[in-house]
Design an enzyme around this catalytic site. Structure first.
Site, short mmCIF file in Angstrom:
data_model
loop_
_atom_site.label_atom_id
_atom_site.label_comp_id
_atom_site.label_asym_id
_atom_site.label_seq_id
_atom_site.Cartn_x
_atom_site.Cartn_y
_atom_site.Cartn_z
N SER A 240 0.75 -1.37 0.06
CA SER A 240 0.16 0.00 0.08
C SER A 240 0.81 1.29 -0.13
O SER A 240 1.70 1.53 -0.82
CB SER A 240 -0.87 0.03 1.32
N ASP A 332 -9.27 -4.27 -5.62
CA ASP A 332 -8.92 -3.49 -4.59
C ASP A 332 -9.73 -2.04 -4.29
O ASP A 332 -9.90 -1.44 -5.47
CB ASP A 332 -7.53 -3.12 -4.92
N HIS A 367 -7.41 -5.49 -1.45
CA HIS A 367 -6.00 -4.73 -1.06
C HIS A 367 -5.12 -5.51 -0.07
O HIS A 367 -3.90 -5.33 -0.16
CB HIS A 367 -6.50 -3.31 -0.36
#
Ligand code: NAG
Length: 427
Positions: A240, A332, A367
């Site tokens: 991320s 995501d 994600h």
């Protein structure tokens, strides 16, 4: 003589294993053709319970083998050797918004397996099991050392494989949730890497204002100068927001020259030459792009969209000089990983370094691409590090494809690190 009959038995083999190892769950000595439920339960460190279960029929010898037989109901269907782990969810009535995370890597995940008569969906706690077993699942292999790092203003944890080394090194960066997250580094050390889990977003270390390039450079140098690390065989792994940091450092830092990069669910969009606070300021400008789902959960993926054309707003990945593995969940909902991967690919094609890029993109995947068999969490509570406000964030993904993606992504990560950090000389 009492006419006691022996009870059925349930085994897990191996009963102690690494979290990324397969294991086999076997039930024996049941009556043939019996409907049974095999149930797995973890009592988390935060005092929550996670469970998974499969419905089976014993064969004519009274056995069920989870690695070979199909579940015909429960929290997963079909032949799923590891379904009892990856399909885990908080038990009914749990606190909302839980995320599955191990904090103390000195202890294993303890999985309680039980087999029950009939195909049950609930009421496990109040039902007597036919048989029970316990399995331990470890992030940290025996002999791995854990060292707290507080020197030079750095806050992190270093994990060292057993033996004198030297080993390749890894700088492990988590995302915008901040804090010190150790389990992935512990697992990577169990695979032969000196791994530094770096804390760069907590009130302790930040003041994000004060976390600049020099902080990451100091962490990288610490690894490089460690006597058990091969100074020229260091990778960065970011998830991320950690991806943006890793890409930015690899391109712009005169100090950080990684041998390769693994970027999970990330983006190259961020102001060039900015500090972390500039990056967050830029993201904040787009807060109006926040969306909410039907349950008022936050979807942040549009905060960086559309991907800017302005080169000052994204890392110039055309200048990357080392191999890059991008792991992308196509569902995501938190970050535009897919659009970012496409833009990075185009930038690298234009610059002539796209031969360094490998993209693994997974449909139905969210994600939080975690080590394999980690339970899939589609949404969870999230503390915004900058404002200390709590929201529920949608991460995305569907349980089955997400779980398969986690297995594949981890195998690809290990193979990529082995190829670029150990070289191919041993094979
Ligand atoms: C379970 O798998 C074993 C091994 O493949 C097989 O012999 C047995 O028939 C299966 N049991 C059922 C109920 O399908």
């Amino acid at each position: 003589m009492s006419g006691k009959e022996p009870c059925p038995v349930i085994f897990v083999r191996p009963c102690r294993s690494s979290v990324d190892d397969n294991c086999v769950v076997l039930v024996q000595h049941l009556p043939p053709g019996l409907a049974v439920t095999i149930h797995a339960l973890i009592h988390s460190e935060d005092d929550d319970f996670w469970e998974a279960f499969g419905h089976y029929i014993s064969d004519d010898r009274g056995s069920v083998n989870v690695a070979k037989n199909a579940s015909i109901g429960g929290s997963y269907d079909g032949v799923e050797p590891m379904g009892l782990l990856w399909s885990m969810k908080p038990i009914p009535g749990s606190r909302p918004g839980l995320r599955f995370r191990k904090k103390d890597v000195h202890t294993p995940l303890v999985v309680h397996l039980s087999v029950y008569r009939d195909h049950m969906h609930e009421g496990f706690k109040d039902t007597k099991a036919l048989a029970c077993a316990v399995a331990e699942r470890w992030y940290m292999a025996p002999g791995v050392q854990k060292v707290c790092i507080t020197e030079n203003g750095i806050s992190g944890t270093l994990f060292l494989p057993p033996g004198p080394g030297p080993f390749p090194g890894l700088l492990d960066l988590w995302g915008g949730g901040g804090g010190l997250v150790e389990y992935r580094s512990a697992l990577l050390a169990s695979h032969g890497y000196v791994s530094l889990a770096l804390d760069y977003l907590t009130p302790k270390t930040s003041d994000t204002q004060h976390v600049g390039n020099d902080y990451f450079e100091a962490a990288y140098s610490l690894l490089q100068e460690h006597p058990q690390v091969c100074a020229n065989r260091i990778a960065m792994l970011g998830l991320s927001f950690g991806t943006s940091v890793a890409l930015g450092m690899a391109v712009y830092s005169p100090v950080i020259k990684p041998k390769c990069l693994v970027c999970v669910s990330g983006s190259h969009v961020m102001p060039v030459n900015g500090s972390l606070s500039d990056v967050f300021a830029e993201i904040k400008k787009n807060v109006r792009n926040t969306r909410y789902d039907e349950e008022n959960r936050v979807i942040w993926r549009d905060l960086l969209l559309p991907i800017p054309d302005d080169p000052s707003k994204k890392v110039d990945v055309g200048r990357i000089q080392c191999p890059v593995l991008l792991l992308v969940g196509e569902d995501d909902q938190n970050w535009p990983a897919l659009e970012s991967a496409e833009d990075m690919k185009q930038m690298m094609e234009r610059a002539g370094n796209s031969h360094l890029l490998t993209v693994a993109s997974y449909p139905g995947t969210g994600h939080l691409i975690e080590p394999p068999y980690s339970p899939h969490v589609r949404s969870s509570n999230f503390m915004v590090a900058q404002s200390r406000t709590k929201v529920v964030v949608v991460w995305g993904g569907q349980t089955v494809p997400h779980s398969k993606a986690q297995e594949d992504a981890w195998q690809k990560t290990l193979a990529f690190l082995e190829e670029h950090l150990y070289g191919t000389t041993y094979r």
